[in-house]
Scaffold this active site. Sequence first.
Site, mmCIF file in Angstrom:
data_model
loop_
_atom_site.group_PDB
_atom_site.id
_atom_site.type_symbol
_atom_site.label_atom_id
_atom_site.label_comp_id
_atom_site.label_asym_id
_atom_site.label_seq_id
_atom_site.Cartn_x
_atom_site.Cartn_y
_atom_site.Cartn_z
ATOM 1 C CB THR A 119 -0.918 0.006 1.244
ATOM 2 O OG1 THR A 119 -1.526 1.301 1.365
ATOM 3 C CG2 THR A 119 -0.147 -0.249 2.523
ATOM 4 C CE1 TYR A 143 -3.618 -2.128 5.107
ATOM 5 C CE2 TYR A 143 -3.504 0.155 4.362
ATOM 6 C CZ TYR A 143 -3.647 -1.188 4.088
ATOM 7 O OH TYR A 143 -3.815 -1.600 2.795
#
Length: 331
Positions: A119, A143
């Site tokens: 990501t 995350y």
Amino acid sequence: MTNQNILVTGGAGYIGSHACKALKAAGFVPVTYDNCSTGWQDAVKFGPFARGDLLDRQRLAEVFEEYQPAAVMHFAALSQVGESMREPGRYWRENVTGALNLVEAAVAANCLDFVFSSTCATYGDQDHVVLNEDSAQLPINAYGASKKAIEDILKDFAASDGLRHVIFRYFNVAGADPDAEVGELHQPETHLIPLLLDAVDGKREALTIFGTDYDTPDGTCIRDYVHVCDLVDAHVLGLNWLKDGGEDRVFNLGTGDGFSVREVVDQSSAVTNRAVPIVEGDRRPGDCTKLVSGSNRAVNELGWKPTRSNMETMIRDAWRWHQNTDGHYQK
Ligand code: UDP
């Protein structure tokens, strides 16, 4: 690659289910490995389903033994920025330990081609920096930190065991299969476009805009949105890259166009021809001001040709899915 089985972790989820459809269309057999904690059994439509958890090492070994996959595509993960700030332990355990278990099971089974969904959140809040694959990785939420740790695991196992890998750093994924066979459904939903479509058709009162005081032209966060079908096409190219002997490589997957939250709201209003009820709220902890890809590497090296990643098409496809299915899968 003689065996056409590809182990797709998270194949019951939003991106993984689209990847299974693309893999099948490309002649592979996608074998979904998913615990359905956030995914949907109904979304597993394009190949066999092996239910299992990444924290269950024995089950992982069994599935590698049974299917002898030629490669792994690893999508399964917790993926919500806000949740990761409240419950970091789950992100480190389920994302990082889960990935470590998967990598070890793959290596033990001599399955050494690995495509990983990472990501842009690994870059962190560097809004005045052009984000390309060589940019510093300075995540500001758990995350992003968990995904960066998994990238490091892959590099270490490449050195120790010859694990060959392609890492895709996604920007914001949107849209749905144009045939509406699969689409985006999270419970609870936290992502901008599905929430906004819920607000458009009255399933929720309003969309809350998280922060209107960012240092951007209209005060709201800017993101780079990429259509899920274009995104998964890149994964098939990544698999073939490894199959053809390509080196371990990282690719950003974004278009380079940034849209603010307000711009997405306005475009959604235009596409659906309805007003989007909005409420202006506080910032969400962990959000970066601006995440926009500054790289064409996937286009230049992989031959990636995104065709649906314009905002209007993404919203139109998401809206069709939303309306055709009423947004529902069963577990
Ligand atoms: N966002 C928002 N309201 C919402 C959900 C998201 O304003 O109810 C904003 C969020 O702050 C971010 C952008 O929309 O700037 C995209 O958020 P999303 O959760 O869809 O993806 P993320 O960028 O976290 O991966």
